[in-house]
Design an enzyme around this catalytic site. Structure first.
Site, PDB file in Angstrom:
ATOM      1  N   GLY A  76      56.228  44.173  31.565  1.00 15.75           N
ATOM      2  CA  GLY A  76      57.238  43.120  31.360  1.00 15.75           C
ATOM      3  C   GLY A  76      57.133  42.526  29.964  1.00 15.75           C
ATOM      4  O   GLY A  76      58.133  42.354  29.263  1.00 15.75           O
ATOM      5  N   THR A  77      55.908  42.221  29.540  1.00 13.39           N
ATOM      6  CA  THR A  77      55.678  41.657  28.202  1.00 13.39           C
ATOM      7  C   THR A  77      56.177  42.634  27.138  1.00 13.39           C
ATOM      8  O   THR A  77      56.844  42.253  26.178  1.00 13.39           O
ATOM      9  CB  THR A  77      54.171  41.381  28.000  1.00 13.39           C
ATOM     10  N   ARG A  78      55.866  43.904  27.311  1.00 15.85           N
ATOM     11  CA  ARG A  78      56.240  44.908  26.304  1.00 15.85           C
ATOM     12  C   ARG A  78      57.755  45.082  26.199  1.00 15.85           C
ATOM     13  O   ARG A  78      58.288  45.318  25.122  1.00 15.85           O
ATOM     14  CB  ARG A  78      55.571  46.249  26.632  1.00 15.85           C
ATOM     15  N   CYS A  93      53.550  33.028  26.036  1.00 14.59           N
ATOM     16  CA  CYS A  93      52.116  32.713  25.928  1.00 14.59           C
ATOM     17  C   CYS A  93      51.794  32.267  24.500  1.00 14.59           C
ATOM     18  O   CYS A  93      51.063  31.303  24.278  1.00 14.59           O
ATOM     19  CB  CYS A  93      51.260  33.907  26.342  1.00 14.59           C
ATOM     20  N   ALA A 146      48.773  42.769  28.181  1.00 17.74           N
ATOM     21  CA  ALA A 146      50.230  42.841  27.994  1.00 17.74           C
ATOM     22  C   ALA A 146      50.791  43.905  28.929  1.00 17.74           C
ATOM     23  O   ALA A 146      50.677  45.098  28.661  1.00 17.74           O
ATOM     24  CB  ALA A 146      50.556  43.173  26.544  1.00 17.74           C
ATOM     25  N   GLY A 147      51.352  43.463  30.034  1.00 19.33           N
ATOM     26  CA  GLY A 147      51.893  44.397  31.029  1.00 19.33           C
ATOM     27  C   GLY A 147      53.257  44.919  30.597  1.00 19.33           C
ATOM     28  O   GLY A 147      53.766  44.576  29.527  1.00 19.33           O
ATOM     29  N   ASN A 159      45.857  34.609  27.043  1.00 21.71           N
ATOM     30  CA  ASN A 159      47.322  34.519  26.992  1.00 21.71           C
ATOM     31  C   ASN A 159      47.916  34.355  28.391  1.00 21.71           C
ATOM     32  O   ASN A 159      48.918  33.674  28.574  1.00 21.71           O
ATOM     33  CB  ASN A 159      47.930  35.736  26.289  1.00 21.71           C
TER      34      ASN A 159
END
Length: 302
Positions: free
Chosen positions: A166-168, A131, A163-164, A273
Site C-alpha cells: 500500500g505504501t509503495r 508517517c 513499507a508494504g 514509521n
C-alpha cells in the site's frame, strides 16, 4: 467496566495490524472488526486469533454489520485510491472515518500540533497525513510558531520491510499530501517532502531530516526551546521519538535530525514509521471517543 467506543479497521497490512495492537490497549476504544480482501492474509488471521470479527469481502462485507455491532469509528489503512469510496460507505452508516492513507479528503490531523482544533467540529473524516508527516510536521510547526518559515523540506527514510504494498503504491500521494500538510499544519509557506525506502538488511530505524528556511535571522534560543517543547509533546504518545542532532543553524536555515523507534507491536522496533502513524491515529480516535462518551459529539449518517 468503562464504556468503550467500538471500532473497525480496514486493511490488515503492516499499519492495520500495528494499529490493532494499540487499540487493544486503549481505555476508550474497542476494536471489533478487521476488514481485508485476501482470505489468506496474515493480518486477518491474527485478528481472528484475537477474537475479532473479520471479513475478506472488503468494506461491503462490513457495512451490513456496523449498526448491529455498534461501530462508530472506522480506520482506513488501505490505499489512497479506494479511500474516498470506503469513507462514503462508512459515513453513510453514521460512523466517523480516520484516514491513514494519503487520500486527504478530510482535514489533516497531527496530534501535537492541531488535535485540539478538531474538537467540537463534528467532522466525519480526518486524515493522518503520512508517517513522514507525523514525524516531521511537529518540528516544522515548532519553528514556524517562533518565526515565519518561507520553505520547509522533509526527508523521511524508512526500511524496505516496513513499507508494504500500500505504501509503495502511494509514493506520489505521500509526497503531495505531506508537502500540503507541511504548509497547512506546519505553517511553512512552501513545503516539499521526499521519501526514501532503504533496502538495507538488517533494516534501519526510521530517520527523518527537517530543513526550514526562516525569514530573517533565526532566533536560536526561542527556536531551540520550541523544538524541545514539541519533542516532549510527541514523546507522550511515541516514546521512541528522538532528536539525534539539532537544531543546527546555518544562516537562515534550521535543520533538525530525528530518529523514530517503534514499540515493536507488529514489526520490530526499527519500524518507527508504523508506530508514529498508528499512535497518532489512536490518539486522535481517543479524543473523538471521549467526546462521544461525554455526550458532546453525536455522529450523524452522511
Amino acid at each position: 467496566m468503562t464504556q468503550k467506543i467500538k471500532c473497525a479497521l480496514i486493511g490488515p497490512g503492516n499499519i492495520g495490524t500495528d494499529l490493532l495492537a494499540k487499540l487493544q490497549r486503549s481505555p476508550v476504544l474497542e476494536p471489533v472488526w478487521m476488514v481485508g480482501i485476501d482470505p489468506e492474509s496474515d493480518g486477518l488471521k491474527r485478528a481472528r486469533e484475537m477474537g475479532i470479527k473479520t471479513t475478506h469481502e472488503g468494506v461491503d462485507g462490513l457495512i451490513p454489520h456496523m449498526k448491529a455491532d455498534g461501530v462508530q469509528i472506522v480506520f482506513d489503512a488501505t490505499s489512497a485510491y479506494v479511500h474516498a469510496e470506503n469513507s462514503r460507505k462508512v459515513n453513510a452508516q453514521g460512523a466517523l472515518m480516520i484516514d491513514l492513507t494519503p487520500a486527504a479528503i478530510g482535514p489533516f490531523c497531527v496530534p501535537p500540533v492541531n488535535l485540539k482544533e478538531h474538537v467540537g467540529k463534528a467532522e466525519m473524516n480526518v486524515n493522518m497525513v503520512t508517517c513522514g508527516g507525523q514525524a516531521t510536521i511537529p518540528m516544522v510547526a515548532a519553528v514556524s510558531r517562533v518565526q515565519p518559515v518561507a520553505y520547509g523540506e522533509i526527508v523521511a527514510t524508512v526500511s524496505s520491510r516496513s513499507a508494504g504494498p500500500g505504501t509503495r503504491k502511494n509514493i506520489d500521494e505521500f509526497t503531495r499530501t505531506t508537502a500540503g500538510a507541511i504548509e497547512k499544519v506546519g505553517g511553512a509557506q512552501k513545503g516539499k517532502a521526499i521519501i526514501i525506502i532503504n533496502p538495507a538488511d538488517p533494516p534501519l530505524i526510521m530517520r527523518d531530516t527537517v530543513h526550514c528556511l526562516v525569514e530573517g535571522e533565526p532566533d536560536k534560543e526561542a527556536i531551540t526551546r520550541s523544538i524541545h517543547d514539541m519533542l516532549a509533546e510527541v514523546q507522550k504518545y511515541v516514546p521512541g521519538y528522538k532528536l539525534v542532532n539539532g537544531p543546527v543553524f546555518d544562516g537562515n536555515r534550521v535543520s533538525v535530525f530525528l530518529e523514530v523507534e517503534g514499540l515493536g507491536d507488529y514489526l520490530p522496533k526499527y519500524a518507527g514509521n508504523l508506530d508514529i502513524m498508528t499512535a497518532a491515529a489512536a490518539r486522535t480516535a481517543e479524543m473523538f471517543a471521549e467526546e462521544i462518551l461525554a455526550g458532546k459529539l453525536t455522529l450523524q449518517a452522511a
